[in-house]
Write a protein that holds these residues in place. Structure first.
Motif, PDB file in Angstrom:
ATOM      1  N   PHE A  32      45.066  48.028  51.258  1.00 45.73           N
ATOM      2  CA  PHE A  32      45.624  46.756  51.723  1.00 45.73           C
ATOM      3  C   PHE A  32      47.070  46.921  52.167  1.00 45.73           C
ATOM      4  O   PHE A  32      47.740  47.869  51.775  1.00 45.73           O
ATOM      5  CB  PHE A  32      45.533  45.713  50.602  1.00 45.73           C
ATOM      6  N   LEU A  36      50.988  42.979  49.918  1.00 43.48           N
ATOM      7  CA  LEU A  36      50.038  42.411  48.957  1.00 43.48           C
ATOM      8  C   LEU A  36      50.096  43.261  47.690  1.00 43.48           C
ATOM      9  O   LEU A  36      49.695  44.422  47.693  1.00 43.48           O
ATOM     10  CB  LEU A  36      48.620  42.392  49.531  1.00 43.48           C
ATOM     11  N   ALA A 157      42.179  41.428  55.040  1.00 42.94           N
ATOM     12  CA  ALA A 157      43.100  41.854  53.986  1.00 42.94           C
ATOM     13  C   ALA A 157      43.252  40.821  52.863  1.00 42.94           C
ATOM     14  O   ALA A 157      43.055  41.146  51.697  1.00 42.94           O
ATOM     15  CB  ALA A 157      44.468  42.170  54.587  1.00 42.94           C
ATOM     16  N   PHE A 161      41.581  41.249  49.231  1.00 46.32           N
ATOM     17  CA  PHE A 161      42.620  41.585  48.253  1.00 46.32           C
ATOM     18  C   PHE A 161      42.566  40.648  47.059  1.00 46.32           C
ATOM     19  O   PHE A 161      42.603  41.091  45.905  1.00 46.32           O
ATOM     20  CB  PHE A 161      44.013  41.526  48.898  1.00 46.32           C
ATOM     21  N   LYS A 165      41.877  41.610  43.286  1.00 48.59           N
ATOM     22  CA  LYS A 165      42.894  41.270  42.281  1.00 48.59           C
ATOM     23  C   LYS A 165      42.273  40.425  41.167  1.00 48.59           C
ATOM     24  O   LYS A 165      42.517  40.672  39.982  1.00 48.59           O
ATOM     25  CB  LYS A 165      44.045  40.510  42.939  1.00 48.59           C
TER      26      LYS A 165
END
Length: 194
Positions: A32, A36, A157, A161, A165
């Motif tokens: 990524f 981020l 992205a 992401f 996460k």
């Protein structure tokens, strides 16, 4: 109006400080973009939400981001990153708190963590497209992205992401939660008895 106990007030403060420290220990994930960053600061907020209620979790999210803005600052001078982090954290912990509150079991926790991850990924995708990316463009004076470029960034992205996460936070939280479950239940029982 429900009064907050001194124990809960202190607990929220301690968990906020822990969340702030964890927020500073952030790191990028290789596939990524570097802006981020992953951190595990939502875990103390999730503990607060399950221990003291969802508003306590939101308070931990708010306090950690205020502390981060005071001590770290922002590249834009405006706390856009901190507002985004607060929004992502609240979008993650609120579904978990609600679902686990209704079904306090392993299955309820897994379902809550999955719902929190999906909610965070979707909410942050929409808000990045409409709010946060335009705000960064405005305050940094950067060239504005076209709608197709912004959409491509969100889809390629930001959405994945936040899903990754959330999944990472869910795994780490589960590892901690099952070790702390007896203590958390004891704390919750003593809070209800008081």
């Amino acid at each position: 109006m429900k009064r907050i106990s001194i124990r809960a007030f202190v607990g929220i403060g301690v968990l906020s400080a822990m969340a702030h420290v964890l927020m500073m220990l952030n790191f990028p994930l290789p596939p990524f973009p570097n802006f981020l960053l992953v951190d595990f600061s939502d875990i103390p907020a999730l503990v607060a939400a399950l221990l003291y209620g969802p508003l306590a979790g939101v308070a931990v999210e708010l306090l950690k981001n205020v502390l981060n803005y005071v001590f770290v600052g922002s590249a834009t001078g405006v706390p856009i990153g901190q507002i985004a982090n607060f929004t992502a954290g609240a979008a993650f912990i609120l579904p978990v708190s609600y679902i686990y509150g209704k079904a306090a079991s392993k299955k309820g926790l897994l379902l809550g963590l999955a719902a929190g991850t999906v909610t965070m990924a979707l909410v942050m995708s929409v808000l990045n497209y409409y709010v946060f990316m335009p705000a960064y463009t405005l305050f940094l004076g950067a060239p504005q992205m076209s709608a197709p470029e912004a959409k491509a960034l969100v889809v390629s992205a930001i959405l994945p992401f936040n899903a990754v996460k959330g999944a990472m936070a869910a795994i780490v939280f589960q590892l901690l939660f099952w070790r702390l479950r007896a203590w958390l239940e004891k704390q919750a029982a003593s809070r209800q008895a008081a």
